[in-house]
Design a protein around this motif. Structure first.
Motif, short mmCIF file in Angstrom:
data_model
loop_
_atom_site.label_atom_id
_atom_site.label_comp_id
_atom_site.label_asym_id
_atom_site.label_seq_id
_atom_site.Cartn_x
_atom_site.Cartn_y
_atom_site.Cartn_z
N HIS A 26 0.85 -1.19 0.00
CA HIS A 26 0.00 0.00 0.00
C HIS A 26 0.88 1.24 0.00
O HIS A 26 1.88 1.31 0.72
CB HIS A 26 -0.91 0.02 1.23
N ARG A 27 0.53 2.21 -0.80
CA ARG A 27 1.27 3.48 -0.84
C ARG A 27 0.69 4.38 0.25
O ARG A 27 -0.40 4.94 0.10
CB ARG A 27 1.13 4.12 -2.22
N LEU A 72 -6.34 1.05 3.44
CA LEU A 72 -5.98 -0.37 3.46
C LEU A 72 -7.07 -1.25 2.84
O LEU A 72 -6.89 -2.47 2.74
CB LEU A 72 -5.72 -0.83 4.90
N GLY A 73 -8.19 -0.63 2.43
CA GLY A 73 -9.25 -1.37 1.77
C GLY A 73 -10.42 -1.76 2.64
O GLY A 73 -11.26 -2.56 2.23
N PHE A 74 -10.50 -1.18 3.85
CA PHE A 74 -11.60 -1.49 4.75
C PHE A 74 -12.65 -0.38 4.70
O PHE A 74 -12.36 0.75 4.30
CB PHE A 74 -11.08 -1.65 6.19
N ASP A 75 -13.88 -0.71 5.13
CA ASP A 75 -14.96 0.28 5.12
C ASP A 75 -14.73 1.38 6.14
O ASP A 75 -15.25 2.48 6.00
CB ASP A 75 -16.30 -0.41 5.39
N GLY A 76 -13.98 1.07 7.16
CA GLY A 76 -13.70 2.03 8.22
C GLY A 76 -12.86 1.35 9.29
O GLY A 76 -12.49 0.18 9.17
N TYR A 77 -12.58 2.08 10.37
CA TYR A 77 -11.72 1.52 11.41
C TYR A 77 -12.35 0.31 12.10
O TYR A 77 -11.62 -0.66 12.39
CB TYR A 77 -11.34 2.58 12.44
#
Length: 288
Positions: A26-27, A72-77
């Motif tokens: 991931h950048r 990182l590709g998640f909907d949220g924390y």
């Protein structure tokens, strides 16, 4: 251990290693790298932290944590935290109890050394680095400001077994010249110790070294340090941040491990050490 694009192997299965693997590919922005670094350093606690607590740990804003999770590709924390509880399960860290601030700093360093031991379960990156450094004649060793002591210590011992070690512990306009001189003399690699706060001059010097054809091996405080992008092989070892000035026991120990690996690829290393001991005894160099 890692290069600039990998963990360097699957020899460990600790929460910290699994967390680091999650971030790779991931950048990340500098703020996001700071969050990632904080998470790796406190891998056993992170699955139990709220976004606010993680933000406080990393010294960033709560929205930054949310944006990090999305990056990182998640909907949220919350989705990221659920994932962490699956891939990096760990027991909550016990309270420090009656430990004072000095004891807590020591405990934090012990934890850093524990993470280093876990990483060294895969010796591949250190062995690769040792071979690379042993083959370089001369061998420039760079460390500025906070990292100067680490570079100086490594160079002191390395000179006992390596034919030509060149310490670069002062910045300024001559630094690039000294790197160029090492290249002209036949150097094929450069070792750098890079610790916070990271001088811009170190990043520039490593970029110059790579452009000059040197393989850059770096001991840094994190796989997400600013020097990662200008390093061919990055060996991370966390620093302690519990006191007014950072503590660097893990980077120092990693430097000694790297020395050991380098000695393994220097056929005359033992003979050189024995010769030094003989001469030191004849000179009465040390007090018994």
């Amino acid at each position: 251990m890692s290069g600039t694009s990998g963990t360097g192997g699957n020899g460990t299965d600790s929460p910290a290693v699994r967390l680091q693997a999650l971030f790779e590919g991931h950048r990340l922005t500098p703020t996001q790298r700071r969050i990632a670094h904080s998470m790796v350093r406190r891998a056993s606690e992170v699955p139990f932290l709220s976004s606010v607590e993680l933000a406080e740990l990393a010294g960033v804003s709560q929205p930054s944590v949310t944006r990090f999770a999305v990056a990182l590709g998640f909907d949220g924390y919350p989705a990221l935290r659920r994932h962490l509880r699956e891939v990096a399960p760990a027991e909550p860290v016990a309270e420090s109890g009656s430990c004072n601030e000095y004891q807590q700093a020591v405990e934090a360093e012990i934890e850093n050394l524990r993470h280093l031991a876990e990483a060294l379960a895969d010796p591949g990156p250190v062995r690769e680095a040792g071979r690379t450094l042993a083959a370089s004649r001369p061998l420039p060793v760079l460390g500025l400001r906070a990292a100067a002591a680490q570079a100086r210590g490594f160079a002191y011992f390395a000179a006992k077994v390596h034919a030509d070690v060149r310490l670069l512990d002062e910045g300024g306009t001559m630094l690039h010249d000294r790197i160029d001189a090492a290249v002209r003399a036949g150097a094929s690699a450069l070792l750098c110790f890079a610790l916070p706060r990271h001088p811009r001059e170190v990043v520039d010097a490593l970029a110059h070294a790579k452009e000059a054809g040197l393989t850059v091996v770096t001991v840094a405080d994190s796989a997400f340090a600013p020097v990662a992008k200008v390093s061919d092989l990055l060996l991370p070892a966390a620093v302690g941040t519990g006191l007014a000035f950072d503590t660097a026991c893990a980077p120092m120990l990693l430097g000694r491990v790297l020395l050991e690996s380098m000695c393994d690829d220097l056929p005359d290393a033992q003979a050189r050490l024995e010769e030094f001991d003989t001469k030191a005894a004849a000179r009465g160099l040390f007090v018994d």
